[in-house]
Enzyme design. Sequence first.
Site, PDB file in Angstrom:
ATOM      1  N   ASP A  18      -2.699   4.374 -20.120  1.00  0.00           N
ATOM      2  CA  ASP A  18      -1.389   4.913 -20.506  1.00  0.00           C
ATOM      3  C   ASP A  18      -0.871   4.177 -21.739  1.00  0.00           C
ATOM      4  OD1 ASP A  18      -1.669   6.359 -18.266  1.00  0.00           O
ATOM      5  OD2 ASP A  18       0.141   5.635 -17.254  1.00  0.00           O
ATOM      6  N   PHE A  19      -1.142   2.881 -21.778  1.00  0.00           N
ATOM      7  CA  PHE A  19      -0.665   2.052 -22.882  1.00  0.00           C
ATOM      8  C   PHE A  19      -1.278   2.533 -24.207  1.00  0.00           C
ATOM      9  CE2 PHE A  19      -0.724  -2.134 -25.180  1.00  0.00           C
ATOM     10  CZ  PHE A  19       0.657  -2.239 -25.324  1.00  0.00           C
ATOM     11  N   GLU A  20      -2.602   2.766 -24.180  1.00  0.00           N
ATOM     12  CA  GLU A  20      -3.272   3.236 -25.404  1.00  0.00           C
ATOM     13  C   GLU A  20      -2.744   4.620 -25.809  1.00  0.00           C
ATOM     14  OE1 GLU A  20      -7.696   1.261 -24.928  1.00  0.00           O
ATOM     15  OE2 GLU A  20      -6.964   2.625 -23.394  1.00  0.00           O
ATOM     16  N   SER A  68      10.377  15.704 -19.558  1.00  0.00           N
ATOM     17  CA  SER A  68       9.756  14.395 -19.450  1.00  0.00           C
ATOM     18  C   SER A  68      10.831  13.338 -19.733  1.00  0.00           C
ATOM     19  CB  SER A  68       8.633  14.352 -20.467  1.00  0.00           C
ATOM     20  OG  SER A  68       7.947  13.176 -20.356  1.00  0.00           O
ATOM     21  N   LEU A  69      10.420  12.091 -19.911  1.00  0.00           N
ATOM     22  CA  LEU A  69      11.372  11.026 -20.236  1.00  0.00           C
ATOM     23  C   LEU A  69      10.928  10.333 -21.513  1.00  0.00           C
ATOM     24  CD1 LEU A  69      11.840   9.128 -16.842  1.00  0.00           C
ATOM     25  CD2 LEU A  69      13.612  10.349 -18.089  1.00  0.00           C
ATOM     26  N   GLU A 109      16.096   2.934 -11.359  1.00  0.00           N
ATOM     27  CA  GLU A 109      15.149   3.341 -10.309  1.00  0.00           C
ATOM     28  C   GLU A 109      13.741   2.914 -10.683  1.00  0.00           C
ATOM     29  OE1 GLU A 109      15.607   7.596 -10.184  1.00  0.00           O
ATOM     30  OE2 GLU A 109      17.763   7.387  -9.860  1.00  0.00           O
ATOM     31  N   LYS A 112       9.957   3.589 -11.487  1.00  0.00           N
ATOM     32  CA  LYS A 112       9.242   4.748 -12.015  1.00  0.00           C
ATOM     33  C   LYS A 112       7.955   4.869 -11.195  1.00  0.00           C
ATOM     34  CE  LYS A 112       7.870   6.829 -16.406  1.00  0.00           C
ATOM     35  NZ  LYS A 112       6.654   7.411 -15.911  1.00  0.00           N
ATOM     36  N   ASP A 133       4.493   6.043 -10.000  1.00  0.00           N
ATOM     37  CA  ASP A 133       3.371   6.552 -10.784  1.00  0.00           C
ATOM     38  C   ASP A 133       2.615   7.598  -9.976  1.00  0.00           C
ATOM     39  OD1 ASP A 133       1.855   6.847 -12.966  1.00  0.00           O
ATOM     40  OD2 ASP A 133       0.764   4.955 -12.791  1.00  0.00           O
ATOM     41  N   ARG A 172       4.998  20.437 -12.151  1.00  0.00           N
ATOM     42  CA  ARG A 172       5.696  20.549 -13.423  1.00  0.00           C
ATOM     43  C   ARG A 172       5.071  21.622 -14.302  1.00  0.00           C
ATOM     44  NH1 ARG A 172       6.765  15.628 -17.510  1.00  0.00           N
ATOM     45  NH2 ARG A 172       4.546  15.770 -17.863  1.00  0.00           N
ATOM     46  N   GLU A 214       8.678  12.749  -7.102  1.00  0.00           N
ATOM     47  CA  GLU A 214       7.300  12.356  -7.385  1.00  0.00           C
ATOM     48  C   GLU A 214       6.481  12.384  -6.089  1.00  0.00           C
ATOM     49  OE1 GLU A 214       7.257  11.869 -10.546  1.00  0.00           O
ATOM     50  OE2 GLU A 214       5.446  10.735 -11.030  1.00  0.00           O
ATOM     51  N   TYR A 237      14.195  12.156  -6.715  1.00  0.00           N
ATOM     52  CA  TYR A 237      15.142  11.408  -7.557  1.00  0.00           C
ATOM     53  C   TYR A 237      16.036  12.255  -8.446  1.00  0.00           C
ATOM     54  CZ  TYR A 237      10.846  11.952 -10.301  1.00  0.00           C
ATOM     55  OH  TYR A 237       9.721  12.453 -10.890  1.00  0.00           O
ATOM     56  N   LYS A 274      19.084   5.574 -15.772  1.00  0.00           N
ATOM     57  CA  LYS A 274      19.806   6.848 -15.890  1.00  0.00           C
ATOM     58  C   LYS A 274      21.302   6.594 -15.960  1.00  0.00           C
ATOM     59  CE  LYS A 274      16.397   9.244 -13.083  1.00  0.00           C
ATOM     60  NZ  LYS A 274      16.054   9.750 -11.768  1.00  0.00           N
ATOM     61  N   LYS A 313       8.758   0.930 -19.759  1.00  0.00           N
ATOM     62  CA  LYS A 313       7.448   0.863 -19.096  1.00  0.00           C
ATOM     63  C   LYS A 313       6.866  -0.545 -19.094  1.00  0.00           C
ATOM     64  CE  LYS A 313       4.656   4.423 -19.221  1.00  0.00           C
ATOM     65  NZ  LYS A 313       3.833   5.545 -19.718  1.00  0.00           N
ATOM     66  N   CYS A 342     -36.565  -6.034 -15.190  1.00  0.00           N
ATOM     67  CA  CYS A 342     -35.860  -5.577 -13.996  1.00  0.00           C
ATOM     68  C   CYS A 342     -35.702  -6.748 -13.017  1.00  0.00           C
ATOM     69  CB  CYS A 342     -36.643  -4.446 -13.339  1.00  0.00           C
ATOM     70  SG  CYS A 342     -35.939  -3.945 -11.763  1.00  0.00           S
ATOM     71  N   CYS A 365     -38.100  -5.730  -9.802  1.00  0.00           N
ATOM     72  CA  CYS A 365     -39.565  -5.616  -9.842  1.00  0.00           C
ATOM     73  C   CYS A 365     -40.195  -6.284 -11.064  1.00  0.00           C
ATOM     74  CB  CYS A 365     -39.983  -4.151  -9.762  1.00  0.00           C
ATOM     75  SG  CYS A 365     -39.555  -3.217 -11.238  1.00  0.00           S
ATOM     76  N   CYS A 370     -34.817   0.535 -15.719  1.00  0.00           N
ATOM     77  CA  CYS A 370     -36.108   0.047 -15.269  1.00  0.00           C
ATOM     78  C   CYS A 370     -37.010   1.285 -15.202  1.00  0.00           C
ATOM     79  CB  CYS A 370     -35.981  -0.604 -13.900  1.00  0.00           C
ATOM     80  SG  CYS A 370     -37.586  -0.820 -13.108  1.00  0.00           S
ATOM     81  N   CYS A 428     -40.440   0.426  -8.209  1.00  0.00           N
ATOM     82  CA  CYS A 428     -39.346  -0.547  -8.111  1.00  0.00           C
ATOM     83  C   CYS A 428     -38.649  -0.401  -6.748  1.00  0.00           C
ATOM     84  CB  CYS A 428     -38.368  -0.314  -9.251  1.00  0.00           C
ATOM     85  SG  CYS A 428     -36.917  -1.350  -9.172  1.00  0.00           S
TER      86      CYS A 428
HETATM   87  S1  IVH Z   1      13.721  11.294 -13.817  1.00  0.00           S
HETATM   88  C1  IVH Z   1      15.083  14.834 -16.346  1.00  0.00           C
HETATM   89  N1  IVH Z   1      13.132   9.296 -12.173  1.00  0.00           N
HETATM   90  O1  IVH Z   1       8.130   9.918 -14.797  1.00  0.00           O
HETATM   91  C2  IVH Z   1      14.701  13.771 -15.369  1.00  0.00           C
HETATM   92  N2  IVH Z   1      11.346  10.410 -13.280  1.00  0.00           N
HETATM   93  O2  IVH Z   1       7.305   9.844 -17.599  1.00  0.00           O
HETATM   94  C3  IVH Z   1      13.310  13.321 -15.524  1.00  0.00           C
HETATM   95  N3  IVH Z   1       9.115   9.582 -12.666  1.00  0.00           N
HETATM   96  O3  IVH Z   1       8.362  13.374 -15.443  1.00  0.00           O
HETATM   97  C4  IVH Z   1      12.735  12.566 -14.445  1.00  0.00           C
HETATM   98  N4  IVH Z   1       9.785   8.040 -11.234  1.00  0.00           N
HETATM   99  O4  IVH Z   1       7.415  12.605 -13.125  1.00  0.00           O
HETATM  100  C5  IVH Z   1      12.654  10.243 -13.019  1.00  0.00           C
HETATM  101  N5  IVH Z   1      12.746   7.551 -10.686  1.00  0.00           N
HETATM  102  C6  IVH Z   1      12.291   8.475 -11.504  1.00  0.00           C
HETATM  103  C7  IVH Z   1      10.902   8.645 -11.733  1.00  0.00           C
HETATM  104  C8  IVH Z   1      10.474   9.622 -12.642  1.00  0.00           C
HETATM  105  C9  IVH Z   1       8.747   8.614 -11.803  1.00  0.00           C
HETATM  106  C10 IVH Z   1       8.180  10.396 -13.475  1.00  0.00           C
HETATM  107  C11 IVH Z   1       8.527  11.860 -13.572  1.00  0.00           C
HETATM  108  C12 IVH Z   1       8.748  12.106 -15.036  1.00  0.00           C
HETATM  109  C13 IVH Z   1       7.886  11.028 -15.630  1.00  0.00           C
HETATM  110  C14 IVH Z   1       8.238  10.737 -17.065  1.00  0.00           C
END
Ligand code: IVH
Length: 681
Positions: free
Chosen positions: A41-43, A96-97, A126, A128, A130, A149, A187, A239, A302, A326, A420, A423, A438, A444
Amino acid sequence: MFDIFLTVKKGEAKKRIEELKELIRTHNHNYYVLNAPTISDFEYDILMNELIQLEKLFPQYITKDSPTQNVGSDLAVTGAGQGGFRQYRHEYPMLSLSNTYDLEELYAFDQRVKKVADSPFSYNCELKFDGTAICLTYKDGILFRALTRGDGTVGDDVTSNVMEIGSIPQKLKSGTSYPREFEIRGEIYMPYEAFDRLNRQRELDEDPPFANPRNAAAGSLKLLDSAAVKERGLESTLYHLIAPDLGVTTHSDALKAAAEWGLPVSEYAKECKGIEEVVEYITLWDEKRRSLPFATDGIVVKVNQLDLQKKLGFTAKSPRWATAYKFKPEEALTKLLSIDYQVGRTGAITPVANLEPVLLSGTMVKRASLHNSEQMELLDIHIGDYVYVEKGGEIIPKITRVEISKRSASAEKARFPACCPDCGTPLVKDPEEAKSFCPNSDGCPMQQKGKFLHFIGRKAMNINAGEATIEQLYTKGYIKRLSDIYSLTSNELSQLDKWKEKSVANFLNSVKQSKERPFSKVLFALGIKYIGETTANSLAYTFKSIENLMHASREELTETEDVGEKLADSIISYFSNPDNIKLIEELKAAGLKFSIDENSAMKLSDALDGRTFMITGIYTIPREEMKAYIEAHGGKVASSVSSKTDFLVAGEKSGEAKIKKAEKLGVEIISEEELYKMTSK
Ligand code: IVH
């Protein structure tokens, strides 16, 4: 977020933007559709950030289809129902976020919110989770629909699968005052324990393991057999409540209400007065999350006041009232004790590091993959080194780097063997695969034992024995060729350590039963390089017999579903070896099936032609057979109840919700008996 050197010329920028878009699209597909990411995810976030920065500098190159303007899509195939699920439009788009790895950017987010706020406000922090996003609709207190989604606008209908997740109520708590109709998003995730269990089983079954709990959760939610979903141990946390006139003014109160109705809401959320409290929460959980039984990849911040959320609004892709901080991927530092060089059944040599046990993402890690000799060279690894391990794409963690400052002066460089380890045959290198092999495939011992283990496996000949039995039989010289399994005598077997009359009889019985295995399983059992379970099925049903397969041309082979050039070459090479032909003759003489059973593949009647069935519950025959039975009589088996379903065949212990749904949609509910009557007419 990340410093990138932005002295790009216009022409170069355009080219790089196109390149990045293509790259990100490929990674989106790997992640959301195939559930098999090839980068972390980082990359991924680094690539995405580069694209965001370049598009900011050169807005003339922003296109509507850019990944910065859309959320990634999990729809397997676009178009209603083609991926096996019906698709529905989301009432409100599922966004998404925005995210960052940088606290500075979090302060900038706070500043943007403050600019818009005209009264005091707070944040709700909250975890996040995964996993994979889900959108639930409840009507009159009953779970009505669950959508993934999808592409944010349209999602896959996975209601029947979600009904198998224990923590999601099909009915809300009676006596509580929930709205007549509302949506709640959250989630679906897979706790570490369930994930490890699933991957261990997949390894035994020779299925590719899931890269991480997120992919396992997403893959499980898209299973076509709802009953199998139940076994996956999925969990859920919700959530985001979307309901008109809730009578609450904050997000945290909305979630409290949802919890009262019986919905699973996270216990770890916290209302924070200002950004400093948010940072405290982040610092606390960056450490504490390591002891959680499930994966989290950050903190979601939020704005808590719903009126301020409304004022801030949304961008095309995400809300302006929320962001995600993140965490960098979790890694652990530990000592490399030694390296084992494992010999697989195809002769491939894999270096595996033995480590001083260390806790990583909730599990104790003792072994890590070093992949191949090149990887070892790149890391310049020495025995006794302190190394960083990370849970990457594979079931066992990988070593990402060496802590050179901790290397002892006497540490010796790890050398990939030239011969090997089992063997002693000099190894050969396959340049295409960056792997050493091998070449002594017939002599072997490790390869031979691996071949026997594969042959007797559950998805192959399904013979009731394990590694210890194969080891004993092989060491005693009772089995040299695969066909020897079929000439083992009770006299020989009773010589084995701790084997009594009963174990001998059980084993011989299981060997006898294995002769009934269909051609596709026998083909898989032969262990031809690159033939997996699915390709064995396609090949068996396309070519019908081993003779046809043996004489197939390269073109005929590559025209088969799932068969590429590499596999075609491997099949041709296998059959060009006279010893393999001899083995097939021996197995044939032992009574194994080398052609498909025309009766089982044949259409038995057209009694169910044009009818769609949904199967649920327990029958007197296995589910797979029930499916095959319906299909043999011309019917179709769907994965969920919809208005297109004609009959629901209700077995014992059928899900109440499925029955209710069928009733609601006017789908006829029949018993197993009634189905048989339909076909006997
Ligand atoms: S809020 C419009 N809250 O992270 C509100 N998302 O990378 C959007 N996720 O699509 C979502 N934990 O699938 C929210 N506590 C949390 C979450 C969360 C995991 C996921 C979710 C979102 C993704 C974004």
